[in-house]
Write a protein that holds these residues in place. Structure first.
Motif, PDB file in Angstrom:
ATOM      1  N   GLY A   1       0.767  -1.247   0.000  1.00 35.68           N
ATOM      2  CA  GLY A   1       0.000   0.000   0.000  1.00 35.68           C
ATOM      3  C   GLY A   1       0.791   1.286   0.000  1.00 35.68           C
ATOM      4  N   PRO A   2       1.815   1.435  -0.873  1.00 31.64           N
ATOM      5  CA  PRO A   2       2.556   2.705  -0.897  1.00 31.64           C
ATOM      6  C   PRO A   2       1.692   3.841  -1.470  1.00 31.64           C
ATOM      7  CG  PRO A   2       3.217   1.334  -2.737  1.00 31.64           C
ATOM      8  CD  PRO A   2       2.278   0.507  -1.904  1.00 31.64           C
ATOM      9  N   PHE A   3       2.035   5.070  -1.116  1.00 34.74           N
ATOM     10  CA  PHE A   3       1.340   6.265  -1.630  1.00 34.74           C
ATOM     11  C   PHE A   3      -0.170   6.226  -1.373  1.00 34.74           C
ATOM     12  CE2 PHE A   3       4.792   5.092  -4.685  1.00 34.74           C
ATOM     13  CZ  PHE A   3       5.737   6.015  -4.232  1.00 34.74           C
ATOM     14  N   GLY A   4      -0.556   5.590  -0.285  1.00 38.06           N
ATOM     15  CA  GLY A   4      -1.975   5.528   0.060  1.00 38.06           C
ATOM     16  C   GLY A   4      -2.781   4.534  -0.745  1.00 38.06           C
ATOM     17  N   PHE A   5      -2.094   3.661  -1.469  1.00 43.05           N
ATOM     18  CA  PHE A   5      -2.786   2.654  -2.282  1.00 43.05           C
ATOM     19  C   PHE A   5      -3.518   1.667  -1.362  1.00 43.05           C
ATOM     20  CE2 PHE A   5      -3.161  -0.139  -6.005  1.00 43.05           C
ATOM     21  CZ  PHE A   5      -3.222   0.803  -7.019  1.00 43.05           C
ATOM     22  N   PRO A   6      -4.743   1.214  -1.725  1.00 47.23           N
ATOM     23  CA  PRO A   6      -5.478   0.295  -0.838  1.00 47.23           C
ATOM     24  C   PRO A   6      -4.767  -1.050  -0.676  1.00 47.23           C
ATOM     25  CG  PRO A   6      -6.557   0.448  -2.987  1.00 47.23           C
ATOM     26  CD  PRO A   6      -5.490   1.516  -2.947  1.00 47.23           C
ATOM     27  N   VAL A   7      -4.651  -1.516   0.567  1.00 50.81           N
ATOM     28  CA  VAL A   7      -4.056  -2.821   0.852  1.00 50.81           C
ATOM     29  C   VAL A   7      -5.167  -3.874   0.743  1.00 50.81           C
ATOM     30  CG1 VAL A   7      -2.872  -4.245   2.562  1.00 50.81           C
ATOM     31  CG2 VAL A   7      -2.315  -1.811   2.377  1.00 50.81           C
ATOM     32  N   LEU A   8      -5.105  -4.702  -0.309  1.00 48.98           N
ATOM     33  CA  LEU A   8      -6.167  -5.674  -0.585  1.00 48.98           C
ATOM     34  C   LEU A   8      -5.738  -7.119  -0.349  1.00 48.98           C
ATOM     35  CD1 LEU A   8      -7.702  -4.139  -3.839  1.00 48.98           C
ATOM     36  CD2 LEU A   8      -8.450  -3.831  -1.479  1.00 48.98           C
TER      37      LEU A   8
END
Length: 452
Positions: free
Chosen positions: A182-189
């Motif tokens: 989840g870098p740069f606020g990417f959703p952790v799925l």
């Protein structure tokens, strides 16, 4: 020994080294999902591992069309029959698309039921189901990539499929990184994200390989032409593919039975077997690449009706494969402690694993006999003989000897490795005499009109 096609010489080395790199990447990077998920959750790793066992069986099923495509297209090209080569390509892509869409739908609908049949623990069910539904639901994309890759390899463009594999793996790893960490606020799925990454990289790969097909061999998939094509193309594909798939399924099933024997010995034995076979797969790659390259060249020569060249090509490849695989096995055995030490510090595993790698020096030359000669036999149209012998040897030699030596006489993994050696050498010697007998010269697909 080179084969000249359209003024361009195609050597075994030119065909083989990209296949080696591509297969190595598949092996090393195919576990990228598992390796990266291990930083996220152990349960996620287990869930994806079980789902991938099911997906691997799908690849075996899709592979039977791809195998037939490689052989038939190579024969037609060898005979300068480019019209039929393109017709077979159209039929194979269309057949695998229809078959794989059907399988994909079944996987999406029945994924949870399939996982329950495997006695999957309840806590793993949600992750395993979502991964199987997403990746399995788009498995038709992988089927088309496999078939397109088979066509390109048959035309001698093995480097293109290698570069495609590199690109797809890089895309998959980048996608995994974003969805897991989840870098740069990417959703952790987690598992869902890994599945999405796998599917997206494959879809992009499919568009790229279809573009390469159009550029390299001027091939465009046209469903309107499909029903105008001779039905014997499909019959020929099935003639090659069905026995080959049957042999692969038989092999996988026999290995599962032997794995059950190993579980009877103990968890430590199972772990040792996994580590030893991971190293053995790296040795196996050389024979695998040589066998695939030889199959293409022998197909060219059979199509050109140059049977003496085909006969010599197989034997030259065999001798090279035996030397290389034996040399690699010796090197791996000399450094077995260090190599096994990458995985474990357990002294017992290092000791037994070292003996197994030592036995591999005897095992791998026998495997080279099988892989190289069987691939050559298939390229000539001699399909059923190696299939029948293979199935008989797997169940008549490998499985019973593994139980008798490994379990009954309590030799453990060493007894089971002796069973593997016996199986490979029995089949290898029979295949060698089959090739030397030249009985395959009477096949040539003439009975089912494969080569005009």
């Amino acid at each position: 020994m080179a084969f000249e096609r359209q003024g361009r010489k195609i050597t075994l080395f030119a065909l083989t080294w990209p296949i080696f790199i591509e297969t190595l990447l598949h092996m090393l990077m195919g576990n990228a999902d598992t390796l990266m998920l291990s930083q996220y959750s152990d349960n996620s790793v287990a869930a994806v591992g079980v789902s991938n066992q099911i997906l691997f069986l799908l690849i075996v099923m899709f592979g039977f069309i791809a195998t037939g495509t490689t052989i038939l297209v190579a024969q037609y090209i060898g005979g300068t029959n480019y019209k039929d080569a393109k017709e077979v390509s159209t039929v194979s892509l269309s057949a695998n698309l229809l078959f794989s869409i059907l399988i994909s739908v079944v996987i999406v609908i029945a994924s949870e039921d399939i996982l329950q049949l495997m006695n999957l623990p309840p806590e793993l069910m949600p992750d395993a189901t979502i991964y199987l539904q997403l990746v399995g639901g788009f498995s038709f994309v992988q089927a088309l990539i496999m078939t397109s890759g088979a066509i390109l390899k048959s035309y001698g463009y093995t480097k293109d499929t290698m570069y495609l594999t590199i690109g797809m793996n890089l895309l998959n790893i980048i996608g995994n990184y974003f969805f897991i960490f989840g870098p740069f606020g990417f959703p952790v799925l987690g598992v869902q994200g890994v599945a999405i990454s796998t599917v997206v990289s494959r879809i992009i790969g499919l568009f790229v390989i279809l573009y390469i097909l159009k550029k390299r061999v001027h091939f465009t998939l046209n469903f309107k032409e499909l029903f105008k094509l001779p039905v014997h193309h499909l019959k020929n594909l099935l003639h090659i593919g069905v026995p080959t798939a049957g042999e692969q399924l038989s092999y996988n099933t026999s290995q599962m039975v032997i794995t059950v024997f190993i579980t009877m010995i103990g968890t430590e034995a199972l772990t040792t077997k996994v580590y030893a076979q991971n190293l053995m797969m790296l040795i196996l790659l050389f024979s695998l690449a040589v066998s695939q390259g030889t199959q293409i060249l022998v197909g060219y020569m059979i199509g050109a009706k140059d049977y003496e060249a085909a006969y010599k090509r197989c034997l030259q490849s065999l001798y090279s494969g035996i030397v290389i695989s034996t040399l690699m096995a010796v090197i791996f055995s000399l450094f077995s402690d260090s190599l096994l030490g990458i995985f474990t510090s357990n002294e017992r595993i290092l000791e037994v694993g070292g003996v197994l790698i030592l036995l591999t020096i005897i095992l791998e030359p026998g495997r080279a006999f099988n892989m190289i000669i069987i691939s050559s036999l298939r390229a000539t149209g001699d399909i059923r003989f190696p299939t029948y012998v293979g199935i008989l040897s797997m169940w008549g030699v490998a499985v019973p000897i593994a139980y008798i030596l490994g379990i009954h006489f309590d030799l453990g993994l060493i007894g089971i490795w002796i069973a593997f050696i016996a199986d490979e050498w029995v089949r290898g010697i029979i295949m060698f005499y089959r090739w030397k007998s030249r009985a395959w010269m009477t096949k040539r697909f003439s009975q089912h009109a494969a080569v005009s």
